[in-house]
Design a protein around this motif. Structure first.
Motif, PDB file in Angstrom:
ATOM      1  N   TYR A 232       0.961  -1.124   0.095  1.00  0.00           N
ATOM      2  CA  TYR A 232      -0.060  -0.136   0.120  1.00  0.00           C
ATOM      3  C   TYR A 232       0.874   1.243  -0.143  1.00  0.00           C
ATOM      4  CZ  TYR A 232      -3.973  -2.967   1.166  1.00  0.00           C
ATOM      5  OH  TYR A 232      -4.965  -4.025   0.986  1.00  0.00           O
ATOM      6  N   ALA A 233       2.033   1.207   0.704  1.00  0.00           N
ATOM      7  CA  ALA A 233       3.194   2.212   0.668  1.00  0.00           C
ATOM      8  C   ALA A 233       3.388   2.698  -0.645  1.00  0.00           C
ATOM      9  CB  ALA A 233       4.111   2.082   1.651  1.00  0.00           C
ATOM     10  N   ALA A 234       3.708   1.571  -1.559  1.00  0.00           N
ATOM     11  CA  ALA A 234       4.103   1.996  -2.985  1.00  0.00           C
ATOM     12  C   ALA A 234       2.939   2.122  -3.806  1.00  0.00           C
ATOM     13  CB  ALA A 234       4.932   0.393  -3.209  1.00  0.00           C
ATOM     14  N   ALA A 235       1.816   1.990  -3.614  1.00  0.00           N
ATOM     15  CA  ALA A 235       0.521   2.321  -4.439  1.00  0.00           C
ATOM     16  C   ALA A 235       0.239   3.625  -4.577  1.00  0.00           C
ATOM     17  CB  ALA A 235      -0.705   1.458  -3.966  1.00  0.00           C
ATOM     18  N   VAL A 236      -0.501   3.835  -5.781  1.00  0.00           N
ATOM     19  CA  VAL A 236      -0.959   5.190  -6.120  1.00  0.00           C
ATOM     20  C   VAL A 236      -2.411   5.282  -6.240  1.00  0.00           C
ATOM     21  CG1 VAL A 236       1.162   5.870  -7.501  1.00  0.00           C
ATOM     22  CG2 VAL A 236      -0.737   4.886  -8.705  1.00  0.00           C
ATOM     23  N   THR A 237      -2.905   6.371  -5.988  1.00  0.00           N
ATOM     24  CA  THR A 237      -4.474   6.387  -5.867  1.00  0.00           C
ATOM     25  C   THR A 237      -4.931   5.975  -7.213  1.00  0.00           C
ATOM     26  OG1 THR A 237      -4.370   8.641  -6.836  1.00  0.00           O
ATOM     27  CG2 THR A 237      -4.380   8.471  -4.275  1.00  0.00           C
TER      28      THR A 237
ATOM     29  N   ALA B  40      -7.260   7.719  -9.022  1.00  0.00           N
ATOM     30  CA  ALA B  40      -7.929   8.743  -9.467  1.00  0.00           C
ATOM     31  C   ALA B  40      -7.630   8.986 -11.060  1.00  0.00           C
ATOM     32  CB  ALA B  40      -7.268  10.171  -8.925  1.00  0.00           C
ATOM     33  N   GLY B  41      -6.693   8.631 -11.476  1.00  0.00           N
ATOM     34  CA  GLY B  41      -6.293   8.766 -13.042  1.00  0.00           C
ATOM     35  C   GLY B  41      -7.271   7.733 -13.823  1.00  0.00           C
ATOM     36  N   ARG B  42      -7.403   6.727 -13.413  1.00  0.00           N
ATOM     37  CA  ARG B  42      -8.009   5.827 -14.228  1.00  0.00           C
ATOM     38  C   ARG B  42      -9.694   6.143 -14.146  1.00  0.00           C
ATOM     39  NH1 ARG B  42      -7.193  -0.680 -15.634  1.00  0.00           N
ATOM     40  NH2 ARG B  42      -8.777  -0.629 -17.132  1.00  0.00           N
ATOM     41  N   TYR B  43     -10.188   5.858 -12.652  1.00  0.00           N
ATOM     42  CA  TYR B  43     -11.489   5.734 -12.514  1.00  0.00           C
ATOM     43  C   TYR B  43     -12.150   7.003 -12.203  1.00  0.00           C
ATOM     44  CZ  TYR B  43     -10.113   0.750 -12.705  1.00  0.00           C
ATOM     45  OH  TYR B  43      -9.710  -0.368 -13.073  1.00  0.00           O
ATOM     46  N   SER B  44     -11.547   8.114 -11.736  1.00  0.00           N
ATOM     47  CA  SER B  44     -12.028   9.458 -11.211  1.00  0.00           C
ATOM     48  C   SER B  44     -11.967  10.457 -12.072  1.00  0.00           C
ATOM     49  CB  SER B  44     -11.617   9.472  -9.753  1.00  0.00           C
ATOM     50  OG  SER B  44     -11.879   8.458  -9.143  1.00  0.00           O
ATOM     51  N   ARG B  45     -11.422   9.990 -13.024  1.00  0.00           N
ATOM     52  CA  ARG B  45     -11.223  11.436 -14.252  1.00  0.00           C
ATOM     53  C   ARG B  45     -12.456  11.989 -14.641  1.00  0.00           C
ATOM     54  NH1 ARG B  45      -7.097  10.115 -18.647  1.00  0.00           N
ATOM     55  NH2 ARG B  45      -5.982  10.025 -16.818  1.00  0.00           N
ATOM     56  N   GLN B  46     -12.392  13.111 -14.387  1.00  0.00           N
ATOM     57  CA  GLN B  46     -13.716  13.965 -14.859  1.00  0.00           C
ATOM     58  C   GLN B  46     -13.886  13.867 -16.547  1.00  0.00           C
ATOM     59  OE1 GLN B  46     -14.249  17.655 -13.094  1.00  0.00           O
ATOM     60  NE2 GLN B  46     -14.691  16.863 -11.112  1.00  0.00           N
ATOM     61  N   ARG B  47     -14.793  13.977 -16.934  1.00  0.00           N
ATOM     62  CA  ARG B  47     -14.965  13.889 -18.368  1.00  0.00           C
ATOM     63  C   ARG B  47     -14.977  15.363 -19.053  1.00  0.00           C
ATOM     64  NH1 ARG B  47     -16.131   8.830 -20.878  1.00  0.00           N
ATOM     65  NH2 ARG B  47     -15.784   9.834 -22.919  1.00  0.00           N
ATOM     66  N   LEU B  48     -13.993  15.677 -19.778  1.00  0.00           N
ATOM     67  CA  LEU B  48     -14.079  17.114 -20.009  1.00  0.00           C
ATOM     68  C   LEU B  48     -15.092  17.317 -21.471  1.00  0.00           C
ATOM     69  CD1 LEU B  48     -10.134  17.940 -20.508  1.00  0.00           C
ATOM     70  CD2 LEU B  48     -11.758  18.452 -18.469  1.00  0.00           C
ATOM     71  N   PRO B  49     -15.627  18.529 -21.442  1.00  0.00           N
ATOM     72  CA  PRO B  49     -16.496  18.811 -22.488  1.00  0.00           C
ATOM     73  C   PRO B  49     -15.932  18.631 -24.044  1.00  0.00           C
ATOM     74  CG  PRO B  49     -16.447  20.883 -21.093  1.00  0.00           C
ATOM     75  CD  PRO B  49     -15.574  19.634 -20.544  1.00  0.00           C
ATOM     76  N   GLN B  50     -16.651  18.296 -25.027  1.00  0.00           N
ATOM     77  CA  GLN B  50     -16.115  18.261 -26.218  1.00  0.00           C
ATOM     78  C   GLN B  50     -16.219  19.432 -26.808  1.00  0.00           C
ATOM     79  OE1 GLN B  50     -14.491  15.446 -27.630  1.00  0.00           O
ATOM     80  NE2 GLN B  50     -14.651  14.409 -25.780  1.00  0.00           N
ATOM     81  N   ALA B  51     -15.187  19.877 -27.623  1.00  0.00           N
ATOM     82  CA  ALA B  51     -15.271  21.124 -28.173  1.00  0.00           C
ATOM     83  C   ALA B  51     -16.174  20.928 -29.568  1.00  0.00           C
ATOM     84  CB  ALA B  51     -13.691  21.362 -28.902  1.00  0.00           C
ATOM     85  N   ALA B  52     -16.917  22.209 -29.607  1.00  0.00           N
ATOM     86  CA  ALA B  52     -18.026  21.964 -30.741  1.00  0.00           C
ATOM     87  C   ALA B  52     -17.385  21.956 -31.874  1.00  0.00           C
ATOM     88  CB  ALA B  52     -18.971  23.270 -30.369  1.00  0.00           C
TER      89      ALA B  52
END
Length: 79
Positions: A60-65, A67-79
């Motif tokens: 667990y000390a070596a692990a990373v959160t 957030a990058g894979r499962y919690s990333r917010q989707r950015l709105p697509q450019a029109a």
């Protein structure tokens, strides 16, 4: 530490990967220190490999959160 725990359980890399939902190559990379597990992967490995408290703490000390894979917010697509 992961390799020792895996062999102690009598599992190969492929079987460990299957039980955790990862590829054999990813397990190999983790064991060689070429990849860092997410907290989700660390928890799954600890469960499958029956890690001791000390081994869990190391993993667990070596692990990373996750957030990058499962919690990333989707950015709105450019029109």
């Amino acid at each position: 530490m992961l390799r020792r725990a895996r062999t102690r359980r009598g599992l190969g890399q492929g079987e460990t990967g299957r039980l955790v939902g990862l590829s054999q190559g990813y397990i190999s990379n983790l064991e060689r220190g070429q990849r860092t597990p997410s907290l989700t992967v660390a928890e799954a490995l600890a469960d499958v490999l029956g890690l001791s408290l000390r081994e869990c703490q190391q993993l667990y000390a070596a692990a990373v959160t996750d957030a990058g894979r499962y919690s990333r917010q989707r950015l709105p697509q450019a029109a």
